[in-house]
Design an enzyme around this catalytic site. Sequence first.
Site, PDB file in Angstrom:
ATOM      1  N   LYS A  78       0.815  -1.201   0.000  1.00  0.00           N
ATOM      2  CA  LYS A  78       0.000   0.000   0.000  1.00  0.00           C
ATOM      3  C   LYS A  78       0.864   1.273   0.000  1.00  0.00           C
ATOM      4  CE  LYS A  78      -3.990  -2.175   0.144  1.00  0.00           C
ATOM      5  NZ  LYS A  78      -3.856  -3.629   0.327  1.00  0.00           N
TER       6      LYS A  78
HETATM    7  C1  LIG Z   1      -5.120  -4.550   0.983  1.00  0.00           C
HETATM    8  C2  LIG Z   1      -6.585  -4.477   1.159  1.00  0.00           C
HETATM    9  C3  LIG Z   1      -7.237  -5.037   2.266  1.00  0.00           C
HETATM   10  C4  LIG Z   1      -6.546  -5.933   3.240  1.00  0.00           C
HETATM   11  O1  LIG Z   1      -5.491  -5.359   3.870  1.00  0.00           O
HETATM   12  P1  LIG Z   1      -4.352  -6.253   4.565  1.00  0.00           P
HETATM   13  O2  LIG Z   1      -3.613  -5.245   5.338  1.00  0.00           O
HETATM   14  O3  LIG Z   1      -3.561  -6.898   3.473  1.00  0.00           O
HETATM   15  O4  LIG Z   1      -5.060  -7.245   5.420  1.00  0.00           O
HETATM   16  C5  LIG Z   1      -8.589  -4.841   2.398  1.00  0.00           C
HETATM   17  N1  LIG Z   1      -9.292  -4.144   1.487  1.00  0.00           N
HETATM   18  C6  LIG Z   1      -8.710  -3.603   0.405  1.00  0.00           C
HETATM   19  C7  LIG Z   1      -9.533  -2.831  -0.565  1.00  0.00           C
HETATM   20  C8  LIG Z   1      -7.346  -3.777   0.198  1.00  0.00           C
HETATM   21  O5  LIG Z   1      -6.782  -3.302  -0.912  1.00  0.00           O
END
Ligand SMILES: *Cc1c(COP(=O)(O)O)cnc(C)c1O
Length: 399
Positions: free
Chosen positions: A186
């Site tokens: 992210k």
């Molecule tokens: C990455 C993501 C998640 C999950 O996040 P993690 O930290 O990997 O558990 C949930 N929703 C969306 C839209 C994402 O892109």
Amino acid sequence: MPGTELFGAEERKEVNDVLETGILFRYNHENQRNNIWKARDFEAEVRKVTGAEYAHAVSSGSTAVACALAAAGVGAGDEVIIPPFTYVASNEAVLFCGALPVFAEIDETLCLSAEGIRKAITPKTKAVLLVHMCGQMARMDEIMKVVQEHNLILVEDAGQAFGASFQGKAVGLFGKTGCYSFDFFKIATCGEGGVMVTQDKQCYLYADSYSDHGHDHIGGNRGMESHPILGFNYRIGEINAAIGLAQTRRVPMIVKKNNEHKLYLTKALSAFPGISFAALPDPAGDSGTFLNMFFEDTAMAGKVVKQFNADGVTGFNYWYTNMYHFINQWDHLKGLKTAAKLPIHLLGAPQDYQKMSLAKSQEVVGRLVSFGIRVTWTKDELDSLVAKITKSVKAVQIA
Ligand SMILES: *Cc1c(COP(=O)(O)O)cnc(C)c1O
């Protein structure tokens, strides 16, 4: 993955603060921790970047979605409208909280549309889990209208859109609760981590207790704290929070830089026939993490992707065939394959997941190719990417 690109001395310093004391736990131990509270500081920084009244850091973006749903009062048997294009965690969170997913159409914003939501509403609809995809934002003005008209609870999964906003308000703050992911992929990362946000004190208190076995976190004696509700362990550790703190401080700069890169690429590529871009309801609120390109149709996008691969072009996602981001590959979800029984097995699915048609979403995701924008790109690298993209696309168009 801009945060990951910039990992450096600031992150090491914050981690070191924690290593000096050895207090890896985010609560209590006042006498030993030398006033080092990284989870609290991380939350304060997220409040600063977003303007959220309350922020609560947890172990992942996925557990942040779970906290956001629970704190908003979404649970067993509730119908929740969700998009077919999202990281699968959003759907898992709905299923595992006992609720029943109802898939609705997205549009060229890559997010649920107001029209899509309206068509999916039934007398049993309790909530909408809106996902802000690929760093961009949904059309919040139109969506708030439907949500308010039908008295629905809005929960926002802004897992991919930390730093994004709509008309000056951060995504994640429009609903009763919202959340961000800080996983490795992210805009900013904790390694593993997530943050739930809300403007509602009671929702915050629920999330705070829910994520830590019901603890109310009042007083210095953990064993003697009250437990207003049952919860589970979704806690973040101090080391992860320390990294999240340093990374979150970088986000305003990343958003600025990435948007400069995105603008440059968009300008250069929009002169090229056959390439267009995902709709941006508020261009000034883009987090700038993805260049979201549309081709004419799914067949054309498929050919371009094939050509990219043949020409050695990297750094893009074709979500249409991705195992984790689009419903076409979610056989496990459509077949409700789980390790153990969930409420949906007892209550029945509200839609025929195998047979439902989501023509608009198929068309939109089929045409979409997204390049991850790197914050460290130089002008030469940007020019070289434009040249590579146009060369491959031209080759397909001529053939
Ligand atoms: C990455 C993501 C998640 C999950 O996040 P993690 O930290 O990997 O558990 C949930 N929703 C969306 C839209 C994402 O892109």
